[in-house]
Design a protein around this motif. Sequence first.
Motif, PDB file in Angstrom:
ATOM      1  N   MET A 104      12.379  -1.893   6.587  1.00 13.73           N
ATOM      2  CA  MET A 104      12.897  -0.991   7.610  1.00 13.73           C
ATOM      3  C   MET A 104      14.229  -0.373   7.213  1.00 13.73           C
ATOM      4  O   MET A 104      14.890   0.256   8.043  1.00 13.73           O
ATOM      5  CB  MET A 104      13.059  -1.760   8.926  1.00 13.73           C
ATOM      6  CG  MET A 104      11.774  -2.354   9.479  1.00 13.73           C
ATOM      7  SD  MET A 104      10.523  -1.092   9.844  1.00 13.73           S
ATOM      8  CE  MET A 104      11.342  -0.243  11.205  1.00 13.73           C
ATOM      9  N   GLN A 105      14.609  -0.514   5.953  1.00 13.07           N
ATOM     10  CA  GLN A 105      15.915  -0.031   5.506  1.00 13.07           C
ATOM     11  C   GLN A 105      16.069   1.465   5.751  1.00 13.07           C
ATOM     12  O   GLN A 105      15.137   2.251   5.532  1.00 13.07           O
ATOM     13  CB  GLN A 105      16.090  -0.348   4.015  1.00 13.07           C
ATOM     14  CG  GLN A 105      17.488  -0.087   3.508  1.00 13.07           C
ATOM     15  CD  GLN A 105      17.663  -0.467   2.048  1.00 13.07           C
ATOM     16  OE1 GLN A 105      18.294   0.244   1.294  1.00 13.07           O
ATOM     17  NE2 GLN A 105      17.106  -1.594   1.633  1.00 13.07           N
ATOM     18  N   THR A 106      17.251   1.864   6.183  1.00 11.56           N
ATOM     19  CA  THR A 106      17.548   3.269   6.453  1.00 11.56           C
ATOM     20  C   THR A 106      17.244   4.131   5.231  1.00 11.56           C
ATOM     21  O   THR A 106      17.661   3.808   4.118  1.00 11.56           O
ATOM     22  CB  THR A 106      19.034   3.437   6.838  1.00 11.56           C
ATOM     23  OG1 THR A 106      19.314   2.663   8.000  1.00 11.56           O
ATOM     24  CG2 THR A 106      19.358   4.897   7.115  1.00 11.56           C
ATOM     25  N   GLY A 107      16.505   5.197   5.438  1.00 16.47           N
ATOM     26  CA  GLY A 107      16.217   6.141   4.365  1.00 16.47           C
ATOM     27  C   GLY A 107      15.099   5.737   3.434  1.00 16.47           C
ATOM     28  O   GLY A 107      14.743   6.507   2.532  1.00 16.47           O
ATOM     29  N   SER A 108      14.534   4.556   3.628  1.00 17.36           N
ATOM     30  CA  SER A 108      13.498   4.086   2.715  1.00 17.36           C
ATOM     31  C   SER A 108      12.110   4.504   3.192  1.00 17.36           C
ATOM     32  O   SER A 108      11.918   4.861   4.351  1.00 17.36           O
ATOM     33  CB  SER A 108      13.545   2.560   2.566  1.00 17.36           C
ATOM     34  OG  SER A 108      13.127   1.935   3.768  1.00 17.36           O
ATOM     35  N   THR A 109      11.147   4.441   2.282  1.00 19.17           N
ATOM     36  CA  THR A 109       9.741   4.688   2.590  1.00 19.17           C
ATOM     37  C   THR A 109       8.913   3.560   1.999  1.00 19.17           C
ATOM     38  O   THR A 109       9.128   3.167   0.847  1.00 19.17           O
ATOM     39  CB  THR A 109       9.271   6.026   1.992  1.00 19.17           C
ATOM     40  OG1 THR A 109      10.056   7.094   2.524  1.00 19.17           O
ATOM     41  CG2 THR A 109       7.802   6.272   2.323  1.00 19.17           C
ATOM     42  N   ALA A 110       7.999   3.032   2.793  1.00 24.20           N
ATOM     43  CA  ALA A 110       7.127   1.952   2.329  1.00 24.20           C
ATOM     44  C   ALA A 110       5.682   2.352   2.554  1.00 24.20           C
ATOM     45  O   ALA A 110       5.297   2.746   3.654  1.00 24.20           O
ATOM     46  CB  ALA A 110       7.441   0.655   3.073  1.00 24.20           C
ATOM     47  N   VAL A 111       4.883   2.262   1.488  1.00 23.53           N
ATOM     48  CA  VAL A 111       3.470   2.614   1.581  1.00 23.53           C
ATOM     49  C   VAL A 111       2.638   1.511   0.942  1.00 23.53           C
ATOM     50  O   VAL A 111       3.135   0.692   0.159  1.00 23.53           O
ATOM     51  CB  VAL A 111       3.163   3.965   0.890  1.00 23.53           C
ATOM     52  CG1 VAL A 111       3.949   5.099   1.523  1.00 23.53           C
ATOM     53  CG2 VAL A 111       3.431   3.890  -0.607  1.00 23.53           C
ATOM     54  N   GLY A 112       1.356   1.502   1.292  1.00 23.06           N
ATOM     55  CA  GLY A 112       0.450   0.524   0.716  1.00 23.06           C
ATOM     56  C   GLY A 112      -0.914   1.136   0.462  1.00 23.06           C
ATOM     57  O   GLY A 112      -1.193   2.272   0.862  1.00 23.06           O
ATOM     58  N   ILE A 113      -1.747   0.384  -0.215  1.00 26.29           N
ATOM     59  CA  ILE A 113      -3.149   0.748  -0.408  1.00 26.29           C
ATOM     60  C   ILE A 113      -3.998  -0.348   0.240  1.00 26.29           C
ATOM     61  O   ILE A 113      -3.759  -1.546   0.026  1.00 26.29           O
ATOM     62  CB  ILE A 113      -3.517   0.860  -1.898  1.00 26.29           C
ATOM     63  CG1 ILE A 113      -2.753   2.003  -2.573  1.00 26.29           C
ATOM     64  CG2 ILE A 113      -5.030   1.052  -2.075  1.00 26.29           C
ATOM     65  CD1 ILE A 113      -3.257   3.382  -2.276  1.00 26.29           C
ATOM     66  N   LYS A 114      -4.965   0.080   1.046  1.00 26.23           N
ATOM     67  CA  LYS A 114      -5.902  -0.867   1.654  1.00 26.23           C
ATOM     68  C   LYS A 114      -7.300  -0.583   1.119  1.00 26.23           C
ATOM     69  O   LYS A 114      -7.704   0.571   0.981  1.00 26.23           O
ATOM     70  CB  LYS A 114      -5.885  -0.741   3.179  1.00 26.23           C
ATOM     71  CG  LYS A 114      -4.549  -1.109   3.805  1.00 26.23           C
ATOM     72  CD  LYS A 114      -4.580  -1.015   5.318  1.00 26.23           C
ATOM     73  CE  LYS A 114      -5.220  -2.234   5.942  1.00 26.23           C
ATOM     74  NZ  LYS A 114      -5.085  -2.235   7.425  1.00 26.23           N
ATOM     75  N   GLN A 115      -7.993  -1.652   0.808  1.00 21.21           N
ATOM     76  CA  GLN A 115      -9.395  -1.564   0.405  1.00 21.21           C
ATOM     77  C   GLN A 115     -10.203  -2.462   1.332  1.00 21.21           C
ATOM     78  O   GLN A 115      -9.882  -3.655   1.472  1.00 21.21           O
ATOM     79  CB  GLN A 115      -9.575  -2.012  -1.052  1.00 21.21           C
ATOM     80  CG  GLN A 115      -8.908  -1.105  -2.066  1.00 21.21           C
ATOM     81  CD  GLN A 115      -8.991  -1.647  -3.483  1.00 21.21           C
ATOM     82  OE1 GLN A 115      -9.458  -2.759  -3.720  1.00 21.21           O
ATOM     83  NE2 GLN A 115      -8.529  -0.858  -4.448  1.00 21.21           N
ATOM     84  N   GLN A 116     -11.190  -1.856   1.985  1.00 20.16           N
ATOM     85  CA  GLN A 116     -12.025  -2.590   2.939  1.00 20.16           C
ATOM     86  C   GLN A 116     -11.166  -3.341   3.957  1.00 20.16           C
ATOM     87  O   GLN A 116     -11.442  -4.484   4.329  1.00 20.16           O
ATOM     88  CB  GLN A 116     -12.957  -3.552   2.201  1.00 20.16           C
ATOM     89  CG  GLN A 116     -13.929  -2.833   1.257  1.00 20.16           C
ATOM     90  CD  GLN A 116     -14.829  -3.799   0.499  1.00 20.16           C
ATOM     91  OE1 GLN A 116     -14.518  -4.974   0.339  1.00 20.16           O
ATOM     92  NE2 GLN A 116     -15.968  -3.285   0.054  1.00 20.16           N
ATOM     93  N   GLY A 117     -10.106  -2.658   4.396  1.00 15.98           N
ATOM     94  CA  GLY A 117      -9.237  -3.205   5.429  1.00 15.98           C
ATOM     95  C   GLY A 117      -8.196  -4.182   4.951  1.00 15.98           C
ATOM     96  O   GLY A 117      -7.370  -4.644   5.754  1.00 15.98           O
ATOM     97  N   LEU A 118      -8.172  -4.515   3.647  1.00 14.06           N
ATOM     98  CA  LEU A 118      -7.227  -5.488   3.120  1.00 14.06           C
ATOM     99  C   LEU A 118      -6.164  -4.812   2.265  1.00 14.06           C
ATOM    100  O   LEU A 118      -6.463  -3.895   1.484  1.00 14.06           O
ATOM    101  CB  LEU A 118      -7.958  -6.547   2.289  1.00 14.06           C
ATOM    102  CG  LEU A 118      -8.974  -7.414   3.029  1.00 14.06           C
ATOM    103  CD1 LEU A 118      -9.661  -8.365   2.048  1.00 14.06           C
ATOM    104  CD2 LEU A 118      -8.316  -8.204   4.151  1.00 14.06           C
ATOM    105  N   LEU A 119      -4.932  -5.271   2.384  1.00 14.93           N
ATOM    106  CA  LEU A 119      -3.834  -4.754   1.585  1.00 14.93           C
ATOM    107  C   LEU A 119      -3.982  -5.228   0.142  1.00 14.93           C
ATOM    108  O   LEU A 119      -4.118  -6.430  -0.115  1.00 14.93           O
ATOM    109  CB  LEU A 119      -2.502  -5.239   2.164  1.00 14.93           C
ATOM    110  CG  LEU A 119      -1.222  -4.581   1.634  1.00 14.93           C
ATOM    111  CD1 LEU A 119      -1.170  -3.120   2.048  1.00 14.93           C
ATOM    112  CD2 LEU A 119       0.004  -5.322   2.178  1.00 14.93           C
ATOM    113  N   VAL A 120      -3.973  -4.286  -0.802  1.00 10.93           N
ATOM    114  CA  VAL A 120      -4.120  -4.631  -2.217  1.00 10.93           C
ATOM    115  C   VAL A 120      -2.916  -4.161  -3.043  1.00 10.93           C
ATOM    116  O   VAL A 120      -2.934  -4.237  -4.274  1.00 10.93           O
ATOM    117  CB  VAL A 120      -5.425  -4.056  -2.808  1.00 10.93           C
ATOM    118  CG1 VAL A 120      -6.636  -4.705  -2.158  1.00 10.93           C
ATOM    119  CG2 VAL A 120      -5.475  -2.537  -2.661  1.00 10.93           C
ATOM    120  N   GLY A 121      -1.886  -3.694  -2.362  1.00 11.29           N
ATOM    121  CA  GLY A 121      -0.679  -3.277  -3.052  1.00 11.29           C
ATOM    122  C   GLY A 121       0.268  -2.594  -2.092  1.00 11.29           C
ATOM    123  O   GLY A 121      -0.161  -2.023  -1.087  1.00 11.29           O
TER     124      GLY A 121
END
Length: 285
Positions: free
Chosen positions: A176-193
């Motif tokens: 949640m850091q100010t100015g940051s961006t966090a993204v992920g990849i989900k496969q079949q509903g599961l986080l894989v990165g």
Amino acid sequence: MSERDYHIKVMSQSDLLLAIDWAAAEGWNPGLHDIESFYAADPNGFLVGYLGDEPIASISVVKYDHSYGFLGFYIVKPEYRGQGYGWALWQAGLKYLDGCNIGLDGVAEQQANYRKSGFALAYGNIRFEGNGGGPVPEPKDGDLVNLETVPFDDVESYDQGFFPTARTAFLRAWLMQTGSTAVGIKQQGLLVGYGVMRPCRNGYKIGPLFANDALVAEDIFLALKALAKSSENIYLDVPEVNLPAVALAQKYQLEPVFTTARMYTKQIPEISVDRTFGVTTFELG
């Protein structure tokens, strides 16, 4: 040491801001808003050495739990080096982490000194620098998501494969850091990165970048890279033993600019270095 009173205390927030300025002067390029995340990890884990009323030395010794801590921010103002002040602070820091397996990402030229204090080399890290920009790609396998849409418990569960112990308070603040961006990849509903990019004194750092394979890592890297301007620098800190991670940096013309040595006082933790495409932060592991 000088006859002036040298004393060590837990840092205030203003002390930590000063230490971050010292880190910038050393060329370490700290994040603009790291302080809240660092304090969240362990508010007692930042020490400062005062000579009289003057702060002259810093060290971070963040204790994640009774078994694991991480050492960083070991800096003495140049005019006070070689006089024993840093060594006294170092000893105080190690005392705070007594009983823990202690990790650090130290500058390579200090490895011999760290060995004298019981640290052993695990592997090296390489800081890569390049330019931002480029299109956001369509993921090759899976769905690109804003990490805010993923339950925190799921992110933390995934993160625990890459860190020796839970780092709940730090991770929550880091995402949640100010100015940051966090993204992920989900496969079949599961986080894989997932990956985080934050603004720094110079450009942006991507860290962590964790992924189950190189294709997932590349999709996350490109999605974050695209958020920076082509005129802005981006940085990625890569374990040199992860050859696909090194290849990813090279593929996008990132150049090595800095190296560190990851060292531990006890056993090398069983963490997924082979899936670590970007270290979270050299200061806190």
